[in-house]
Design a protein around this motif. Structure first.
Motif, mmCIF file in Angstrom:
data_model
loop_
_atom_site.group_PDB
_atom_site.id
_atom_site.type_symbol
_atom_site.label_atom_id
_atom_site.label_comp_id
_atom_site.label_asym_id
_atom_site.label_seq_id
_atom_site.Cartn_x
_atom_site.Cartn_y
_atom_site.Cartn_z
ATOM 1 N N VAL A 196 -9.922 15.274 2.869
ATOM 2 C CA VAL A 196 -10.071 14.563 1.586
ATOM 3 C C VAL A 196 -8.697 14.094 1.093
ATOM 4 C CG1 VAL A 196 -10.662 14.884 -0.851
ATOM 5 C CG2 VAL A 196 -12.226 15.656 0.921
ATOM 6 N N GLY A 197 -7.684 14.942 1.219
ATOM 7 C CA GLY A 197 -6.335 14.553 0.819
ATOM 8 C C GLY A 197 -5.804 13.391 1.640
ATOM 9 N N ALA A 198 -6.067 13.400 2.956
ATOM 10 C CA ALA A 198 -5.625 12.289 3.805
ATOM 11 C C ALA A 198 -6.334 10.993 3.422
ATOM 12 C CB ALA A 198 -5.887 12.629 5.274
ATOM 13 N N ALA A 199 -7.638 11.081 3.122
ATOM 14 C CA ALA A 199 -8.381 9.884 2.718
ATOM 15 C C ALA A 199 -7.861 9.336 1.390
ATOM 16 C CB ALA A 199 -9.874 10.199 2.618
ATOM 17 N N LEU A 200 -7.587 10.222 0.436
ATOM 18 C CA LEU A 200 -7.048 9.769 -0.852
ATOM 19 C C LEU A 200 -5.659 9.171 -0.679
ATOM 20 C CD1 LEU A 200 -8.204 12.627 -3.245
ATOM 21 C CD2 LEU A 200 -9.061 10.289 -3.132
ATOM 22 N N GLY A 201 -4.827 9.753 0.183
ATOM 23 C CA GLY A 201 -3.497 9.214 0.451
ATOM 24 C C GLY A 201 -3.563 7.848 1.097
ATOM 25 N N TRP A 202 -4.492 7.688 2.049
ATOM 26 C CA TRP A 202 -4.658 6.394 2.698
ATOM 27 C C TRP A 202 -5.108 5.335 1.681
ATOM 28 C CZ3 TRP A 202 -9.156 3.493 3.395
ATOM 29 C CH2 TRP A 202 -9.024 2.367 4.208
ATOM 30 N N ALA A 203 -6.051 5.704 0.809
ATOM 31 C CA ALA A 203 -6.539 4.755 -0.208
ATOM 32 C C ALA A 203 -5.424 4.386 -1.188
ATOM 33 C CB ALA A 203 -7.727 5.358 -0.954
ATOM 34 N N ALA A 204 -4.630 5.365 -1.601
ATOM 35 C CA ALA A 204 -3.529 5.076 -2.523
ATOM 36 C C ALA A 204 -2.476 4.206 -1.855
ATOM 37 C CB ALA A 204 -2.907 6.383 -3.009
ATOM 38 N N GLY A 205 -2.176 4.458 -0.583
ATOM 39 C CA GLY A 205 -1.204 3.632 0.140
ATOM 40 C C GLY A 205 -1.679 2.208 0.301
ATOM 41 N N THR A 206 -2.959 2.036 0.619
ATOM 42 C CA THR A 206 -3.526 0.693 0.750
ATOM 43 C C THR A 206 -3.480 -0.044 -0.579
ATOM 44 O OG1 THR A 206 -4.980 1.495 2.488
ATOM 45 C CG2 THR A 206 -5.581 -0.581 1.460
ATOM 46 N N ALA A 207 -3.815 0.634 -1.655
ATOM 47 C CA ALA A 207 -3.777 0.001 -2.984
ATOM 48 C C ALA A 207 -2.343 -0.356 -3.369
ATOM 49 C CB ALA A 207 -4.391 0.934 -4.021
ATOM 50 N N ALA A 208 -1.386 0.506 -3.048
ATOM 51 C CA ALA A 208 0.018 0.220 -3.377
ATOM 52 C C ALA A 208 0.534 -0.976 -2.579
ATOM 53 C CB ALA A 208 0.871 1.458 -3.115
ATOM 54 N N ARG A 209 0.166 -1.055 -1.285
ATOM 55 C CA ARG A 209 0.589 -2.208 -0.484
ATOM 56 C C ARG A 209 -0.030 -3.492 -1.009
ATOM 57 N NH1 ARG A 209 0.179 1.554 3.583
ATOM 58 N NH2 ARG A 209 -1.965 0.973 4.065
ATOM 59 N N ALA A 210 -1.295 -3.435 -1.401
ATOM 60 C CA ALA A 210 -1.961 -4.625 -1.940
ATOM 61 C C ALA A 210 -1.308 -5.061 -3.243
ATOM 62 C CB ALA A 210 -3.443 -4.354 -2.155
ATOM 63 N N ALA A 211 -0.974 -4.111 -4.109
ATOM 64 C CA ALA A 211 -0.316 -4.445 -5.376
ATOM 65 C C ALA A 211 1.091 -4.986 -5.112
ATOM 66 C CB ALA A 211 -0.250 -3.217 -6.276
ATOM 67 N N GLY A 212 1.780 -4.439 -4.119
ATOM 68 C CA GLY A 212 3.129 -4.895 -3.789
ATOM 69 C C GLY A 212 3.122 -6.302 -3.216
ATOM 70 N N SER A 213 2.126 -6.654 -2.424
ATOM 71 C CA SER A 213 2.074 -8.003 -1.849
ATOM 72 C C SER A 213 1.749 -9.034 -2.923
ATOM 73 C CB SER A 213 1.056 -8.063 -0.715
ATOM 74 O OG SER A 213 -0.253 -7.894 -1.223
ATOM 75 N N ARG A 214 0.983 -8.681 -3.930
ATOM 76 C CA ARG A 214 0.705 -9.600 -5.033
ATOM 77 C C ARG A 214 1.967 -9.850 -5.855
ATOM 78 N NH1 ARG A 214 -3.333 -6.456 -7.531
ATOM 79 N NH2 ARG A 214 -4.431 -5.810 -5.685
ATOM 80 N N ASP A 215 2.768 -8.799 -6.059
ATOM 81 C CA ASP A 215 4.002 -8.961 -6.824
ATOM 82 C C ASP A 215 5.025 -9.777 -6.056
ATOM 83 O OD1 ASP A 215 2.929 -7.486 -8.861
ATOM 84 O OD2 ASP A 215 3.903 -5.595 -8.281
ATOM 85 N N ALA A 216 5.051 -9.707 -4.745
ATOM 86 C CA ALA A 216 6.029 -10.433 -3.936
ATOM 87 C C ALA A 216 5.787 -11.933 -4.016
ATOM 88 C CB ALA A 216 5.970 -9.966 -2.492
ATOM 89 N N GLU A 217 4.555 -12.365 -4.174
ATOM 90 C CA GLU A 217 4.252 -13.790 -4.272
ATOM 91 C C GLU A 217 4.723 -14.383 -5.594
ATOM 92 O OE1 GLU A 217 0.100 -13.918 -3.695
ATOM 93 O OE2 GLU A 217 0.205 -13.331 -1.588
ATOM 94 N N GLU A 218 4.864 -13.588 -6.603
ATOM 95 C CA GLU A 218 5.225 -14.081 -7.929
ATOM 96 C C GLU A 218 6.726 -14.081 -8.183
ATOM 97 O OE1 GLU A 218 3.059 -11.659 -10.623
ATOM 98 O OE2 GLU A 218 1.134 -12.179 -9.769
ATOM 99 N N ILE A 219 7.538 -13.586 -7.258
ATOM 100 C CA ILE A 219 8.989 -13.516 -7.469
ATOM 101 C C ILE A 219 9.578 -14.913 -7.325
ATOM 102 C CG2 ILE A 219 11.152 -12.640 -6.519
ATOM 103 C CD1 ILE A 219 9.660 -10.139 -5.684
ATOM 104 N N GLU A 220 10.416 -15.290 -8.278
ATOM 105 C CA GLU A 220 11.082 -16.587 -8.248
ATOM 106 C C GLU A 220 12.583 -16.336 -8.265
ATOM 107 O OE1 GLU A 220 11.543 -20.147 -11.397
ATOM 108 O OE2 GLU A 220 9.491 -19.545 -10.923
#
Length: 132
Positions: free
Chosen positions: A93-117
Motif C-alpha cells: 500500500v505504501g509503494a502504491a501511494l508513493g507511486w501515485a504521489a510521484g506520478t502526480a508530482a511529475r504531472a504537476a511539474g510538467s504543467r509548470d514547466a510549460e508556463e515558464i517564460e
C-alpha cells in the motif's frame, strides 16, 4: 519412574507453564463439552437457533484455544511471531501511494514547466527571442 524423574528435572518456570497449560486445556475442553450439550438441547428446540448458537460457540471455542496457546507461549517465554501478511500488505500500500504521489508530482511539474517564460537580462521587460 523414568518419566517422573525427567519431569522433576525441569525448571520451575517450565513446570508452572506446564501446569497452566494443563489447566487451560481442561477448562477449554470442559467448556466445549458443556457448550456441545447446550447446543444439542437447543437443536432439539429449534434448528435455526441451534445453528446460530453452534456458530457462536464454535467461534468462542476457537478464540479460547487461540488465547490459551498465546498464554502458554507467553509463560514459556516465547515471543509472538511477526504478522508478515500485515507487514507485506502495508509495504505494498505504501509503494502504491508513493507511486501515485510521484506520478502526480511529475504531472504537476510538467504543467509548470510549460508556463515558464524567460526574460532577457539586458532588457528586463522583454521576452527572450530565439533569433538573438
Amino acid at each position: 519412574m523414568f518419566g517422573s524423574t525427567l519431569l522433576d528435572r525441569r525448571s520451575r518456570p517450565e513446570r508452572i507453564a506446564d501446569q497452566a497449560w494443563q489447566q487451560l486445556v481442561s477448562t477449554v475442553s470442559s467448556a466445549g463439552d458443556s457448550v456441545r450439550d447446550t447446543a444439542r438441547s437447543a437443536r432439539r428446540g429449534g434448528s435455526g437457533l441451534a445453528d446460530d448458537a453452534t456458530d457462536l460457540v464454535g467461534a468462542a471455542a476457537e478464540e479460547a484455544r487461540r488465547r490459551a496457546t498465546l498464554a502458554f507461549d507467553a509463560l514459556a517465554g516465547r515471543r509472538p511471531a511477526l504478522p508478515w501478511a500485515l507487514l507485506i500488505s502495508a509495504a505494498l500500500v505504501g509503494a502504491a501511494l508513493g507511486w501515485a504521489a510521484g506520478t502526480a508530482a511529475r504531472a504537476a511539474g510538467s504543467r509548470d514547466a510549460e508556463e515558464i517564460e524567460f526574460v532577457d537580462v539586458d532588457r528586463p521587460n522583454s521576452p527572450v527571442g530565439l533569433d538573438g
